[in-house]
Every structure is written in structure tokens, then in C-alpha cells.
Design a protein around this motif. Structure first.
Motif, PDB file in Angstrom:
ATOM      1  N   ARG A 201      82.644   5.121   6.159  1.00  0.00           N
ATOM      2  CA  ARG A 201      81.218   4.792   5.992  1.00  0.00           C
ATOM      3  C   ARG A 201      81.046   3.517   5.173  1.00  0.00           C
ATOM      4  O   ARG A 201      80.227   2.668   5.505  1.00  0.00           O
ATOM      5  CB  ARG A 201      80.493   5.927   5.274  1.00  0.00           C
ATOM      6  CG  ARG A 201      80.015   7.001   6.161  1.00  0.00           C
ATOM      7  CD  ARG A 201      79.138   7.974   5.371  1.00  0.00           C
ATOM      8  NE  ARG A 201      78.971   9.189   6.114  1.00  0.00           N
ATOM      9  CZ  ARG A 201      79.152  10.402   5.630  1.00  0.00           C
ATOM     10  NH1 ARG A 201      79.506  10.568   4.377  1.00  0.00           N
ATOM     11  NH2 ARG A 201      78.981  11.452   6.384  1.00  0.00           N
ATOM     12  N   SER A 202      81.792   3.421   4.091  1.00  0.00           N
ATOM     13  CA  SER A 202      81.600   2.279   3.198  1.00  0.00           C
ATOM     14  C   SER A 202      82.232   0.989   3.721  1.00  0.00           C
ATOM     15  O   SER A 202      81.738  -0.091   3.435  1.00  0.00           O
ATOM     16  CB  SER A 202      82.129   2.594   1.802  1.00  0.00           C
ATOM     17  OG  SER A 202      83.515   2.798   1.820  1.00  0.00           O
ATOM     18  N   HIS A 203      83.319   1.099   4.498  1.00  0.00           N
ATOM     19  CA  HIS A 203      84.009  -0.095   4.981  1.00  0.00           C
ATOM     20  C   HIS A 203      83.678  -0.447   6.436  1.00  0.00           C
ATOM     21  O   HIS A 203      84.006  -1.538   6.886  1.00  0.00           O
ATOM     22  CB  HIS A 203      85.520   0.068   4.831  1.00  0.00           C
ATOM     23  CG  HIS A 203      85.961   0.039   3.408  1.00  0.00           C
ATOM     24  ND1 HIS A 203      85.977   1.167   2.620  1.00  0.00           N
ATOM     25  CD2 HIS A 203      86.376  -0.975   2.618  1.00  0.00           C
ATOM     26  CE1 HIS A 203      86.393   0.847   1.409  1.00  0.00           C
ATOM     27  NE2 HIS A 203      86.640  -0.445   1.385  1.00  0.00           N
ATOM     28  N   GLY A 204      83.069   0.483   7.166  1.00  0.00           N
ATOM     29  CA  GLY A 204      82.703   0.209   8.554  1.00  0.00           C
ATOM     30  C   GLY A 204      83.829   0.446   9.532  1.00  0.00           C
ATOM     31  O   GLY A 204      83.707   1.211  10.459  1.00  0.00           O
ATOM     32  N   ARG A 205      84.945  -0.225   9.321  1.00  0.00           N
ATOM     33  CA  ARG A 205      86.119  -0.021  10.171  1.00  0.00           C
ATOM     34  C   ARG A 205      87.381  -0.327   9.389  1.00  0.00           C
ATOM     35  O   ARG A 205      87.349  -1.098   8.424  1.00  0.00           O
ATOM     36  CB  ARG A 205      86.047  -0.821  11.456  1.00  0.00           C
ATOM     37  CG  ARG A 205      86.238  -2.287  11.327  1.00  0.00           C
ATOM     38  CD  ARG A 205      86.372  -3.002  12.641  1.00  0.00           C
ATOM     39  NE  ARG A 205      85.212  -2.830  13.501  1.00  0.00           N
ATOM     40  CZ  ARG A 205      84.897  -3.631  14.488  1.00  0.00           C
ATOM     41  NH1 ARG A 205      85.623  -4.674  14.751  1.00  0.00           N
ATOM     42  NH2 ARG A 205      83.838  -3.409  15.227  1.00  0.00           N
ATOM     43  N   ALA A 206      88.468   0.288   9.830  1.00  0.00           N
ATOM     44  CA  ALA A 206      89.761   0.090   9.162  1.00  0.00           C
ATOM     45  C   ALA A 206      90.871   0.483  10.119  1.00  0.00           C
ATOM     46  O   ALA A 206      90.675   1.302  11.013  1.00  0.00           O
ATOM     47  CB  ALA A 206      89.841   0.935   7.889  1.00  0.00           C
ATOM     48  N   SER A 207      92.033  -0.091   9.906  1.00  0.00           N
ATOM     49  CA  SER A 207      93.189   0.292  10.712  1.00  0.00           C
ATOM     50  C   SER A 207      93.728   1.623  10.204  1.00  0.00           C
ATOM     51  O   SER A 207      93.465   2.032   9.073  1.00  0.00           O
ATOM     52  CB  SER A 207      94.280  -0.776  10.634  1.00  0.00           C
ATOM     53  OG  SER A 207      94.910  -0.754   9.364  1.00  0.00           O
ATOM     54  N   LEU A 208      94.488   2.278  11.045  1.00  0.00           N
ATOM     55  CA  LEU A 208      95.101   3.543  10.664  1.00  0.00           C
ATOM     56  C   LEU A 208      96.001   3.339   9.443  1.00  0.00           C
ATOM     57  O   LEU A 208      95.992   4.146   8.510  1.00  0.00           O
ATOM     58  CB  LEU A 208      95.897   4.114  11.842  1.00  0.00           C
ATOM     59  CG  LEU A 208      96.588   5.443  11.630  1.00  0.00           C
ATOM     60  CD1 LEU A 208      95.609   6.525  11.193  1.00  0.00           C
ATOM     61  CD2 LEU A 208      97.308   5.858  12.909  1.00  0.00           C
ATOM     62  N   ALA A 209      96.745   2.251   9.422  1.00  0.00           N
ATOM     63  CA  ALA A 209      97.629   1.961   8.283  1.00  0.00           C
ATOM     64  C   ALA A 209      96.829   1.750   7.001  1.00  0.00           C
ATOM     65  O   ALA A 209      97.207   2.227   5.931  1.00  0.00           O
ATOM     66  CB  ALA A 209      98.494   0.737   8.579  1.00  0.00           C
ATOM     67  N   ASP A 210      95.710   1.029   7.100  1.00  0.00           N
ATOM     68  CA  ASP A 210      94.865   0.796   5.919  1.00  0.00           C
ATOM     69  C   ASP A 210      94.261   2.099   5.400  1.00  0.00           C
ATOM     70  O   ASP A 210      94.185   2.321   4.195  1.00  0.00           O
ATOM     71  CB  ASP A 210      93.749  -0.198   6.224  1.00  0.00           C
ATOM     72  CG  ASP A 210      94.264  -1.612   6.402  1.00  0.00           C
ATOM     73  OD1 ASP A 210      95.385  -1.915   5.935  1.00  0.00           O
ATOM     74  OD2 ASP A 210      93.541  -2.419   7.006  1.00  0.00           O
ATOM     75  N   LEU A 211      93.836   2.961   6.326  1.00  0.00           N
ATOM     76  CA  LEU A 211      93.289   4.256   5.917  1.00  0.00           C
ATOM     77  C   LEU A 211      94.343   5.087   5.202  1.00  0.00           C
ATOM     78  O   LEU A 211      94.065   5.696   4.172  1.00  0.00           O
ATOM     79  CB  LEU A 211      92.757   5.015   7.130  1.00  0.00           C
ATOM     80  CG  LEU A 211      91.488   4.459   7.769  1.00  0.00           C
ATOM     81  CD1 LEU A 211      91.237   5.118   9.114  1.00  0.00           C
ATOM     82  CD2 LEU A 211      90.305   4.647   6.834  1.00  0.00           C
ATOM     83  N   ALA A 212      95.543   5.113   5.751  1.00  0.00           N
ATOM     84  CA  ALA A 212      96.621   5.889   5.138  1.00  0.00           C
ATOM     85  C   ALA A 212      96.929   5.371   3.733  1.00  0.00           C
ATOM     86  O   ALA A 212      97.109   6.145   2.796  1.00  0.00           O
ATOM     87  CB  ALA A 212      97.872   5.838   6.013  1.00  0.00           C
ATOM     88  N   ARG A 213      96.952   4.063   3.593  1.00  0.00           N
ATOM     89  CA  ARG A 213      97.228   3.455   2.290  1.00  0.00           C
ATOM     90  C   ARG A 213      96.105   3.768   1.298  1.00  0.00           C
ATOM     91  O   ARG A 213      96.346   4.152   0.162  1.00  0.00           O
ATOM     92  CB  ARG A 213      97.404   1.946   2.461  1.00  0.00           C
ATOM     93  CG  ARG A 213      98.003   1.231   1.307  1.00  0.00           C
ATOM     94  CD  ARG A 213      98.360  -0.238   1.575  1.00  0.00           C
ATOM     95  NE  ARG A 213      97.691  -0.894   2.686  1.00  0.00           N
ATOM     96  CZ  ARG A 213      98.232  -1.077   3.900  1.00  0.00           C
ATOM     97  NH1 ARG A 213      99.438  -0.643   4.162  1.00  0.00           N
ATOM     98  NH2 ARG A 213      97.557  -1.714   4.841  1.00  0.00           N
TER      99      ARG A 213
END
Length: 73
Positions: A11-23
Motif C-alpha cells: 500500500r505504501s510503496h505501490g509496487r515492489a519486486s518479490l526480492a524487495d518484498l522479501a528483503r
């Protein structure tokens, strides 16, 4: 608990890669995939398939090429 952190992050970032989310959530991409599929089925998240690297080497981690975008309310 992690599902609410995941939705808050998207919600706060709009979009992210799977790797970024995991990190960001201090977990593995494998651990997030089931939760992201659930959110996709509910219409809260859209999966955006990434294109291969322009060099065509196919050595990039697929987790960095798959993006997830918040689509919920």
C-alpha cells in the motif's frame, strides 16, 4: 502478522519486486509467494511479469523481475 505487513508495504510503496518484498519483510521469496497469490485472488494485488534483461543472458534472479502492484482499496 506477516500478511498485514506485506499489504502495508505494498500500500505504501505501490509496487515492489518479490526480492524487495522479501528483503523488506526479512523473509524468503518462497515464503511470500503463497500470500501474494492469495492477495491476487482477492483482487488486492496484481502480478506484473518482468521482461528478461536486455542482454539476454538469463542470469538474473526471477524474483527481481517479477513485480507486485497494490490494486486494493
Amino acid at each position: 502478522m506477516i500478511l498485514s505487513r506485506l499489504t502495508d508495504h505494498l500500500r505504501s510503496h505501490g509496487r515492489a519486486s518479490l526480492a524487495d518484498l522479501a528483503r523488506a519483510l526479512d523473509t524468503t521469496p518462497d515464503a511470500l509467494e503463497g500470500m501474494l497469490k492469495l492477495l491476487e485472488r482477492k483482487g488486492q494485488v496484481r502480478r506484473l511479469e518482468g521482461a528478461p534483461c536486455p542482454g539476454g543472458c538469463c542470469k538474473c534472479d526471477p524474483a527481481t523481475l517479477t513485480l507486485y502492484e497494490w490494486a486494493g482499496r
